[in-house]
Design an enzyme around this catalytic site. Structure first.
Site, PDB file in Angstrom:
ATOM      1  N   SER A 136       0.863  -1.183   0.000  1.00 27.07           N
ATOM      2  CA  SER A 136       0.000   0.000   0.000  1.00 27.07           C
ATOM      3  C   SER A 136       0.894   1.226   0.000  1.00 27.07           C
ATOM      4  O   SER A 136       2.054   1.154   0.459  1.00 27.07           O
ATOM      5  CB  SER A 136      -0.860  -0.007   1.271  1.00 27.07           C
ATOM      6  OG  SER A 136      -1.503   1.246   1.459  1.00 27.07           O
ATOM      7  N   TYR A 149      -2.196   0.653  10.656  1.00 28.14           N
ATOM      8  CA  TYR A 149      -2.182   0.140   9.284  1.00 28.14           C
ATOM      9  C   TYR A 149      -0.868   0.524   8.604  1.00 28.14           C
ATOM     10  O   TYR A 149      -0.249  -0.285   7.905  1.00 28.14           O
ATOM     11  CB  TYR A 149      -3.388   0.701   8.529  1.00 28.14           C
ATOM     12  CG  TYR A 149      -3.522   0.212   7.114  1.00 28.14           C
ATOM     13  CD1 TYR A 149      -3.711  -1.148   6.842  1.00 28.14           C
ATOM     14  CD2 TYR A 149      -3.477   1.094   6.036  1.00 28.14           C
ATOM     15  CE1 TYR A 149      -3.839  -1.599   5.530  1.00 28.14           C
ATOM     16  CE2 TYR A 149      -3.617   0.655   4.732  1.00 28.14           C
ATOM     17  CZ  TYR A 149      -3.791  -0.697   4.480  1.00 28.14           C
ATOM     18  OH  TYR A 149      -3.921  -1.141   3.184  1.00 28.14           O
TER      19      TYR A 149
HETATM   20  C1  8X3 Z   1      -5.048   1.713   1.276  1.00 25.58           C
HETATM   21  C2  8X3 Z   1      -4.544   3.095   1.133  1.00 25.58           C
HETATM   22  O1  8X3 Z   1      -4.722   5.476   2.007  1.00 25.58           O
HETATM   23  O2  8X3 Z   1      -6.247   3.869   2.976  1.00 25.58           O
HETATM   24  O3  8X3 Z   1      -4.048   0.761   1.335  1.00 25.58           O
HETATM   25  O4  8X3 Z   1      -3.931   3.805   3.553  1.00 25.58           O
HETATM   26  S1  8X3 Z   1      -4.895   4.069   2.482  1.00 25.58           S
END
Ligand code: 8X3
Length: 259
Positions: A136, A149
């Site tokens: 990502s 994340y």
């Molecule tokens: C997804 C992109 O911007 O939500 O992997 O982190 S974000």
């Protein structure tokens, strides 16, 4: 030459399902791995009816014993697409739930590790294997609220980059595809625990967020390059997203002067 086999994790929806369709169309036998059996069986049926070779295998990539059993049941593997992953929450570091961080680390990092370790012997035996990690843009930069994340995707990025160094003498390439804003049915809905309004706001006013098909198109392109060509890292964003925190949003039609 018999048909190459591509294993796709998280194949039940979104980028994983779109990738399975693309790789099947490109001549791979696709092995669809995901937790939701009904989803992958429906997709395997769809692909089989269209004349492709497709199998559904229920799998939780965070369960190492299950991953090892999955690998033991495969006769060959030429391509591994590590796509299973996701985000939970958008709380700041000061308030985030450690359980969410643990869950994100488990699926986004350890899931990649489990699958890669289990399938590396088969990938190597293929003579021209591909490990692909769907990371990502959250693995390359940071944004407020992204903490857990972002940390997990930085982990996935580190796994891909490290593995490439470590296996440079083997016939297996390591590709990383890092998508930015992709509008799928589930990514933001899962992140916001089913809150549809909040999930929709992520994409509000953005002319054309990427689709799962856009990302699958790039995955299939990278996978179908000749085996000596290694697409190390491909960053994909919609044109309206210049960085993780710089997104152009059109005002809603009713909010425009004179509209
Ligand atoms: C997804 C992109 O911007 O939500 O992997 O982190 S974000």
């Amino acid at each position: 030459m018999s048909t190459p086999t591509a294993v796709i994790t998280g194949a039940g929806s979104g980028i994983g399902a779109a990738t399975a369709r693309r790789l099947a169309a490109a001549g791979h036998r696709v092995v669809l791995a995901a937790r939701r059996t009904d989803r992958i069986e429906a997709l395997a049926d769809e692909l089989t009816r269209a004349g492709h070779a497709a199998e559904a295998r229920t799998l939780d990539v965070t369960d190492r014993a299950a991953v090892d059993a999955f690998a033991a049941g495969l006769d060959r593997c030429d391509v591994l697409v590590n796509n299973a992953g996701g985000a939970l929450g958008l709380e700041p570091v000061a308030k985030a739930d450690p359980a969410d961080w643990r869950a994100m680390y488990e699926v986004n990092v350890l899931g990649v590790l489990h699958m890669t370790q289990a399938l590396l012997p088969a990938l190597e035996a293929s003579g021209a294997g591909t490990v692909l990690v769907v990371s990502s843009t959250a693995g390359l930069g940071v944004y407020e609220g992204g903490g857990g994340y972002v940390a997990a995707k930085h982990g996935a990025h580190a796994v891909a980059q490290t593995l490439r160094l470590e296996i440079v003498d083997r016939p297996v390439r390591v590709i990383e595809i890092a998508p930015g804003m992709v509008r799928t049915d589930e990514f933001s809905l899962v992140r916001f625990r089913g809150d549809e309004e909040r999930a929709a706001r992520v994409y509000e006013g953005v002319a054309e967020p990427l689709t799962a098909e856009d990302v699958a198109d790039s995955i299939a392109w990278a996978v179908t390059r000749p085996p000596h060509v290694n697409v190390d890292l491909l960053v994909l964003r919609p044109r309206a997203q210049a960085s993780n925190s710089k997104v152009h949003r059109e005002p809603a039609p009713g909010a425009r002067p004179g509209a």
